[in-house]
Write a protein that holds these residues in place. Structure first.
Motif, short mmCIF file in Angstrom:
data_model
loop_
_atom_site.label_atom_id
_atom_site.label_comp_id
_atom_site.label_asym_id
_atom_site.label_seq_id
_atom_site.Cartn_x
_atom_site.Cartn_y
_atom_site.Cartn_z
N GLY A 180 4.51 -8.76 3.48
CA GLY A 180 5.45 -7.76 2.95
C GLY A 180 4.73 -6.63 2.23
O GLY A 180 3.53 -6.69 1.98
N LYS A 181 5.51 -5.61 1.91
CA LYS A 181 4.97 -4.44 1.19
C LYS A 181 5.59 -4.36 -0.19
O LYS A 181 6.73 -4.79 -0.39
N GLN B 245 -3.56 0.62 -7.40
CA GLN B 245 -5.01 0.41 -7.30
C GLN B 245 -5.33 -0.92 -6.63
O GLN B 245 -6.24 -1.02 -5.80
N ASN B 246 -4.56 -1.95 -6.98
CA ASN B 246 -4.82 -3.29 -6.44
C ASN B 246 -4.17 -3.52 -5.08
O ASN B 246 -4.62 -4.37 -4.32
N TYR B 247 -3.08 -2.81 -4.82
CA TYR B 247 -2.36 -2.94 -3.53
C TYR B 247 -2.20 -1.53 -2.95
O TYR B 247 -1.13 -0.94 -3.05
N PRO B 248 -3.28 -0.99 -2.34
CA PRO B 248 -3.25 0.43 -1.93
C PRO B 248 -2.15 0.77 -0.93
O PRO B 248 -1.75 1.93 -0.85
N ASP B 249 -1.65 -0.22 -0.17
CA ASP B 249 -0.61 0.18 0.78
C ASP B 249 0.80 0.02 0.21
O ASP B 249 1.79 0.10 0.94
N SER B 250 0.91 -0.16 -1.11
CA SER B 250 2.27 -0.16 -1.68
C SER B 250 2.82 1.27 -1.63
O SER B 250 2.07 2.25 -1.61
N LEU B 251 4.14 1.34 -1.60
CA LEU B 251 4.79 2.66 -1.50
C LEU B 251 5.29 3.03 -2.89
O LEU B 251 6.11 2.32 -3.48
N TYR C 204 1.95 10.06 -6.91
CA TYR C 204 2.88 9.20 -6.18
C TYR C 204 2.93 9.55 -4.69
O TYR C 204 2.64 10.68 -4.31
N ASP C 205 3.36 8.59 -3.87
CA ASP C 205 3.51 8.87 -2.44
C ASP C 205 4.73 9.75 -2.20
O ASP C 205 4.71 10.62 -1.33
#
Ligand code: 5GP
Length: 189
Positions: free
Chosen positions: A7-8, A114-120, A164-165
């Motif tokens: 999951g993300k 930083q720890n989960y770079p593909d989080s949105l 932020y993304d």
């Protein structure tokens, strides 16, 4: 064999009073396959909060013990109180392939990224400083002094939004939620 889906993390963040809680509730209503993490805090519950089950309310001693035992994914001190994300629930859900919503402050959000770079990372913005102020007053849970402290912190948080993304303007909850859902659906394709 097909790879196991992980999951993300969907991080809903931004100033106090910007409407993050309402947006998260609507996201869960429209996308029932999402799960939301429940934070721990040392802040006292507001009158309606026990029923809401919005937080795990703990003592400072318990919170610091959790930090020491590495049980938190991230944490921050905010308005004299600690807030943190319990790690086990999030890690378990991600490994079951679930996308997990975190509703957290800006410092926590940037720690997680930083720890989960593909989080949105979604930054929820209120239409104006005045609108933010009015929402905090309407909420009725803070004294005028505390509202001033929150407003000062909001300015600092606003300055971080370029990290932020996505920036989502919460001028209408329905519109803001739709914008987030469209992005999540596109990311899932
Ligand atoms: P409130 O006291 O209004 O419930 O929350 C104050 C701020 O703490 C809000 O900006 C909220 O998003 C943030 N917050 C809530 N839970 C967490 C958490 O687990 N970690 C971090 N870093 N901030 C949190």
């Amino acid at each position: 064999m097909k790879d196991k889906k992980i999951g993300k993390l969907i991080i809903i963040s931004g100033p106090s009073g910007a409407g993050k809680g309402t947006i998260c509730a609507e996201l869960l209503r429209h996308m029932p396959d999402l799960v939301i993490s429940r934070s721990v805090t040392t802040r006292a519950p507001r009158p309606n909060e026990r029923k809401d089950r919005s937080y795990f309310f703990v003592s400072t001693e318990t919170f610091l013990e959790m930090v020491k035992n590495n049980e938190l994914l991230e944490y921050d001190q905010h308005f004299e109180n600690y807030y943190g994300t319990p790690k086990k629930f999030v890690v378990d859900m991600l490994s079951f392939g679930k996308d997990v919503i975190l509703e957290i402050d800006v410092k926590g959000a940037l720690q997680v990224k930083q720890n989960y770079p593909d989080s949105l990372l979604f930054f929820i913005e209120a239409p104006s400083e005045q609108a933010l102020y009015e929402r905090l007053v309407q909420r009725g849970s803070e004294t005028p002094d505390k509202i001033q402290i929150r407003m000062a912190r909001n300015k600092l948080e606003l300055a971080q939004r370029s990290k932020y993304d996505y920036c989502i303007m919460n001028d209408s909850v329905d519109r803001a939620v739709k914008e987030i859902i469209d992005i999540l659906k596109e990311k899932r394709q």
